[in-house]
Design a protein around this motif. Structure first.
Motif, mmCIF file in Angstrom:
data_model
loop_
_atom_site.group_PDB
_atom_site.id
_atom_site.type_symbol
_atom_site.label_atom_id
_atom_site.label_comp_id
_atom_site.label_asym_id
_atom_site.label_seq_id
_atom_site.Cartn_x
_atom_site.Cartn_y
_atom_site.Cartn_z
ATOM 1 N N PRO A 175 0.811 -1.222 0.000
ATOM 2 C CA PRO A 175 0.000 0.000 0.000
ATOM 3 C C PRO A 175 0.845 1.273 0.000
ATOM 4 C CG PRO A 175 -0.921 -1.605 1.520
ATOM 5 C CD PRO A 175 0.407 -2.160 1.069
ATOM 6 N N LYS A 176 1.942 1.278 0.752
ATOM 7 C CA LYS A 176 2.813 2.459 0.787
ATOM 8 C C LYS A 176 3.474 2.679 -0.563
ATOM 9 C CE LYS A 176 3.883 2.257 5.745
ATOM 10 N NZ LYS A 176 4.948 2.016 6.763
ATOM 11 N N PHE A 177 3.879 1.590 -1.205
ATOM 12 C CA PHE A 177 4.491 1.713 -2.522
ATOM 13 C C PHE A 177 3.498 2.253 -3.536
ATOM 14 C CE2 PHE A 177 5.196 -0.580 -6.655
ATOM 15 C CZ PHE A 177 6.211 0.241 -7.107
ATOM 16 N N ASN A 178 2.285 1.736 -3.532
ATOM 17 C CA ASN A 178 1.275 2.186 -4.491
ATOM 18 C C ASN A 178 0.928 3.656 -4.305
ATOM 19 O OD1 ASN A 178 0.929 -0.171 -5.989
ATOM 20 N ND2 ASN A 178 -0.566 -1.023 -4.563
ATOM 21 N N GLN A 179 0.938 4.105 -3.065
ATOM 22 C CA GLN A 179 0.680 5.526 -2.804
ATOM 23 C C GLN A 179 1.855 6.380 -3.259
ATOM 24 O OE1 GLN A 179 -0.211 5.845 1.378
ATOM 25 N NE2 GLN A 179 -2.136 4.712 1.211
ATOM 26 N N ALA A 180 3.062 5.940 -2.933
ATOM 27 C CA ALA A 180 4.259 6.725 -3.245
ATOM 28 C C ALA A 180 4.507 6.812 -4.748
ATOM 29 C CB ALA A 180 5.469 6.123 -2.539
ATOM 30 N N ARG A 181 4.236 5.740 -5.461
ATOM 31 C CA ARG A 181 4.579 5.712 -6.880
ATOM 32 C C ARG A 181 3.760 6.705 -7.698
ATOM 33 N NH1 ARG A 181 2.272 2.901 -10.816
ATOM 34 N NH2 ARG A 181 4.285 2.072 -11.515
ATOM 35 N N GLN A 182 2.618 7.134 -7.166
ATOM 36 C CA GLN A 182 1.798 8.120 -7.871
ATOM 37 C C GLN A 182 2.496 9.474 -7.957
ATOM 38 O OE1 GLN A 182 -2.113 8.203 -6.084
ATOM 39 N NE2 GLN A 182 -2.297 5.973 -6.103
ATOM 40 N N ARG A 183 3.461 9.684 -7.048
ATOM 41 C CA ARG A 183 4.187 10.953 -7.042
ATOM 42 C C ARG A 183 5.584 10.817 -7.644
ATOM 43 N NH1 ARG A 183 2.026 10.253 -1.936
ATOM 44 N NH2 ARG A 183 4.077 9.704 -1.093
ATOM 45 N N MET A 184 5.893 9.636 -8.154
ATOM 46 C CA MET A 184 7.228 9.368 -8.688
ATOM 47 C C MET A 184 7.265 9.483 -10.203
ATOM 48 S SD MET A 184 8.364 5.945 -6.584
ATOM 49 C CE MET A 184 8.526 5.919 -4.798
ATOM 50 N N SER A 185 8.444 9.747 -10.699
ATOM 51 C CA SER A 185 8.666 9.630 -12.133
ATOM 52 C C SER A 185 8.683 8.150 -12.491
ATOM 53 C CB SER A 185 10.008 10.262 -12.513
ATOM 54 O OG SER A 185 11.084 9.521 -11.943
ATOM 55 N N GLU A 186 8.605 7.854 -13.766
ATOM 56 C CA GLU A 186 8.625 6.456 -14.187
ATOM 57 C C GLU A 186 9.928 5.778 -13.782
ATOM 58 O OE1 GLU A 186 8.387 3.710 -18.244
ATOM 59 O OE2 GLU A 186 7.965 5.861 -18.328
ATOM 60 N N ALA A 187 11.048 6.484 -13.940
ATOM 61 C CA ALA A 187 12.345 5.907 -13.590
ATOM 62 C C ALA A 187 12.425 5.599 -12.103
ATOM 63 C CB ALA A 187 13.468 6.860 -13.995
ATOM 64 N N ASP A 188 11.957 6.546 -11.267
ATOM 65 C CA ASP A 188 11.989 6.322 -9.820
ATOM 66 C C ASP A 188 11.055 5.185 -9.417
ATOM 67 O OD1 ASP A 188 13.864 8.293 -9.402
ATOM 68 O OD2 ASP A 188 12.395 9.846 -8.901
#
Length: 301
Positions: free
Chosen positions: A195-208
């Motif tokens: 869940p934390k990853f799915n939330q965080a990835r929305q604010r990340m670039s594709e590379a990150d």
């Protein structure tokens, strides 16, 4: 692996032969990669777009609704067609899957209880060809995957043949590693990592997001190794079983898959880890049998 005659899990749902509905291009799943992951941006090729347009022409589905669902990862908001939970077949492959799942249940129930927590056992769905989940529609080409939206593992057992024939990774413990890896994602879901990853990835670039996905996947490999350690302690592993699992991990590393499919690698597109990384983290879990040794989020991987 001496698996015959051992307890088999009841948490297996057989959807082989079921009629599926719902939206294609599922989202939210965490899967074993099966190649073709080297395209920059991860988008559909011309052939894939043509196939989607043909499907839409036949079914009347808006093609934009399919294409927009390709990159979502929150595992929610999909309408599903109800399917009947069938009794698993009594063939040897199904018995093997149910036995391996039972072994993972024993391991993780014990680990969670030792930490004062209760393990919620996942359901493993057997399907053939295609399946609909809380993460959307998937085909066998997707490979085995875990959907955090419904806490289920999805497996077309024909993948085991592909593992042997296409990836040169034969052996029952190689197949068990595939299941244990997806169970590792379930453990991540229960402990709040997914869940934390799915939330965080929305604010990340594709590379990150790709770099973070590698850490998530390598931890699932390490958790699979932890399960392997407990299985070894039961005395049911054969000589060479560990090598089978390590070979499977190496054969489905991002770099190996990309070299096989396109002849070159694109490191920034990696989202599961290299062959060396995958084998190393499985071995770390296997050597220690300790979840705490599986911290792939601190330092280098």
């Amino acid at each position: 692996m001496e698996w015959k005659g051992r307890r088999q899990s009841d948490n297996v749902e057989d959807q082989r032969g079921a009629s599926m509905g719902g939206s294609p291009m599922g989202r939210g799943g965490f899967r074993i990669p099966v190649g073709g992951g080297g395209r920059r941006g991860g988008g559909l090729g011309i052939g894939g777009i043509i196939v989607i347009l043909i499907i839409c022409w036949i079914t009347g589905i808006n093609p934009l609704s399919l294409l927009s669902g390709e990159l979502g990862m929150d595992g929610s908001g999909f309408e599903q067609q109800q399917t009947t939970r069938g009794t698993p077949a009594n063939d040897e492959t199904t018995a093997f899957v149910r036995t391996v799942l039972a072994e993972t249940e024993d391991t993780w129930n014990g680990i969670f209880q030792a930490n004062g927590q209760q393990y919620q056992e996942p359901v493993l769905v057997l399907f053939s060809g295609q399946v609909n989940s809380a993460c959307g529609f998937a085909s066998s080409a997707t490979g085995p995957f875990y959907c955090p939206g419904d806490h289920k593992l999805y497996l077309d057992t024909n993948f085991f043949k592909e593992l042997e024939q296409r990836f040169d990774a034969a052996g029952d413990f190689a197949e068990a590693y595939v299941i244990a890896h997806e169970v590792g994602h379930h453990v991540q879901n229960l402990t709040g990592i997914l869940p934390k990853f799915n939330q965080a990835r929305q604010r990340m670039s594709e590379a990150d997001a790709n770099r973070m996905s590698v850490r998530v996947e390598l931890q699932a490999d390490c958790f699979a190794g932890v399960w392997g350690k407990f299985t070894q302690q039961k005395g049911i592993l054969d000589s060479g079983d560990l090598e089978e699992a390590l070979n499977a991990a190496q054969q489905i590393g991002d770099d190996t898959l990309q070299k096989r499919s396109q002849g070159y690698v694109v490191p920034e597109s990696f989202n599961h880890g290299t062959s060396a990384q995958r084998a190393r983290w499985f071995k770390r879990g296997f050597d220690t049998g300790d979840m705490k040794a599986c911290d792939t989020f601190s330092g280098n991987v």
